[in-house]
Motif scaffolding. Sequence first.
Motif, PDB file in Angstrom:
ATOM      1  N   GLU A 122      -0.769   6.430  -6.683  1.00  0.00           N
ATOM      2  CA  GLU A 122      -2.023   5.733  -6.945  1.00  0.00           C
ATOM      3  C   GLU A 122      -3.162   6.178  -6.041  1.00  0.00           C
ATOM      4  O   GLU A 122      -4.234   5.570  -6.054  1.00  0.00           O
TER       5      GLU A 122
ATOM      6  N   GLY B 268       2.213   1.825  -3.330  1.00  0.00           N
ATOM      7  CA  GLY B 268       1.209   2.402  -4.229  1.00  0.00           C
ATOM      8  C   GLY B 268       1.018   3.891  -4.001  1.00  0.00           C
ATOM      9  O   GLY B 268       0.893   4.668  -4.958  1.00  0.00           O
ATOM     10  N   VAL B 269       0.988   4.314  -2.732  1.00  0.00           N
ATOM     11  CA  VAL B 269       0.855   5.744  -2.440  1.00  0.00           C
ATOM     12  C   VAL B 269       2.053   6.501  -3.004  1.00  0.00           C
ATOM     13  O   VAL B 269       1.904   7.563  -3.623  1.00  0.00           O
TER      14      VAL B 269
ATOM     15  N   VAL C 190      -5.521   2.587  -2.855  1.00  0.00           N
ATOM     16  CA  VAL C 190      -4.551   1.572  -3.264  1.00  0.00           C
ATOM     17  C   VAL C 190      -5.037   0.176  -2.864  1.00  0.00           C
ATOM     18  O   VAL C 190      -4.920  -0.781  -3.638  1.00  0.00           O
TER      19      VAL C 190
ATOM     20  N   ARG D 277      -5.635  -2.335  -5.922  1.00  0.00           N
ATOM     21  CA  ARG D 277      -4.757  -3.500  -6.053  1.00  0.00           C
ATOM     22  C   ARG D 277      -5.368  -4.770  -5.454  1.00  0.00           C
ATOM     23  O   ARG D 277      -4.765  -5.837  -5.546  1.00  0.00           O
TER      24      ARG D 277
ATOM     25  N   VAL E 120       0.842  -1.198   0.000  1.00  0.00           N
ATOM     26  CA  VAL E 120       0.000   0.000   0.000  1.00  0.00           C
ATOM     27  C   VAL E 120       0.880   1.252   0.000  1.00  0.00           C
ATOM     28  O   VAL E 120       0.631   2.200  -0.755  1.00  0.00           O
TER      29      VAL E 120
END
Length: 499
Positions: free
Chosen positions: A423, A418-419, A429, A433, A415
């Motif tokens: 995202e 992703g940040v 996220v 995902r 996560v």
Amino acid sequence: MSVMSLVSYEEALASYDPVMGLEVHVELGTKTKMFCGCSTELGAEPNSQTCPTCLGLPGSLPVVNAVGVESAVRIGLALNCEIAEWCRFARKNYFYPDMPKNFQTSQYDEPIAFNGYLDVQLEDGEVFRVEIERAHMEEDTGKSTHVGGATGRIHGAEYSLLDYNRAGIPLIEIVTKPIEGAGHRAPEVAKAYVAELRELIRALGVSEARMDKGQMRCDVNLSLRPNGTSTFGTRSETKNVNSLRSVERAARFEIQRHATVLTDGGTIVQETRHFHEEDGSTTAGRIKDNAEDYRYFPEPDLVPVAPAREWVEELRASLPELPRVRRARLQAEWGLTDKDMQSVLNAGAVEPISETIAAGAPADQARKWWMGELARRANETGTELSEQPITPAQVARVCALVADGKLNDKLARQVIEGVLAGEGEPDDVVAGRGLAVVSDDSALGAAVDQAIADNPDVAAKIRDGKVQAVGALVGAVMKATRGQADAAKVKDLILGKLA
């Protein structure tokens, strides 16, 4: 001179002793300029925040910004300085395209604050005292943009554009006394001093001190003298260095450059230098004249500044908790050893961790993510921890998702990844995902049954009472679910089936 032709840093220090002087300019966060009522807000259309006074038009008269004076006094007090009972402004005369008046209103021999010090902590915990010569008030210049050419500098440019919005913004210039005795740690001392000064300025609330936005800039003055001697050498002045890392690199490069010139029998020229981020080198700017060449004289259009002693003491009493005191308090609150706190300091993680805790995260979890995953990324990219594209509030949200059982550590790392990749928020996220922990009994049942069937020997050990063997089956289920199973729930299911 190329970087490759320099003597090594160790060779330089074997023969010479560095002496530094650091001049830091801080743009104050006032709403209006130092001597007129024009706005200081960033991002406005070029030349839209000007008036006859900051453009230096004939007949215009300046008026001192009272908040600027108060900020200067607060900075001086925080730096353990004496505050002048009476001081005045002076005209510093020199021609430059972004100086619309052809002089800068500054302070020369009568600064508002003088004779102070700032204690800074180095990476191994050693405390080094930097003596402060003065902190004085002045105004910023306009901004030149050189168009065309390869370097972005005036040499080789096709034409230049001038924006006077910045002309007249309040500045405080903080000048150290010669910094002696740092030896091989001189570049480290320079970086630590600017870092501590930045934290102090932010704690006072007088400026955001964003070096990347030019709100705080450092000029690195450096000279060498042969080891065992006391006479200062000729200095160079590397101008407008705008990051902590660059301050350290500029000092280190200049030590090597000076040593190379002196070792070869050459002479150091007193000059300004430009720092180059791409390779950490400096190049010559202009010959640096002495102060007398600026033809300083008292500013006739401004009355002297005489801070009342009662007011100065009121400001002293209102100073906030200063950075070193605050760090000691946080260390106690977070339950860290001296070594652990030093690691947090070295990583530049105090503020991110503190803000993450303020956003609701437990102290140990906030420290874990900033000092682990995020510090690793900062090291890989060669950037400051605070520059990572994730906010303390977002890290706190990841901690909350873990605490609620919606993420495990492995998923939390994804996560955060992703940040950092842009995202969205942590919850975005997780959804995008498909990273939520699987904790539903029915969803896990098949994976648990398969793990038991695939590992009959392990299952037999558990049935015989060797409960510690359950880890192997939990690992098998985690692998089968790509790490998305709730490990505690999996363990309970396995033991329930094999009891």
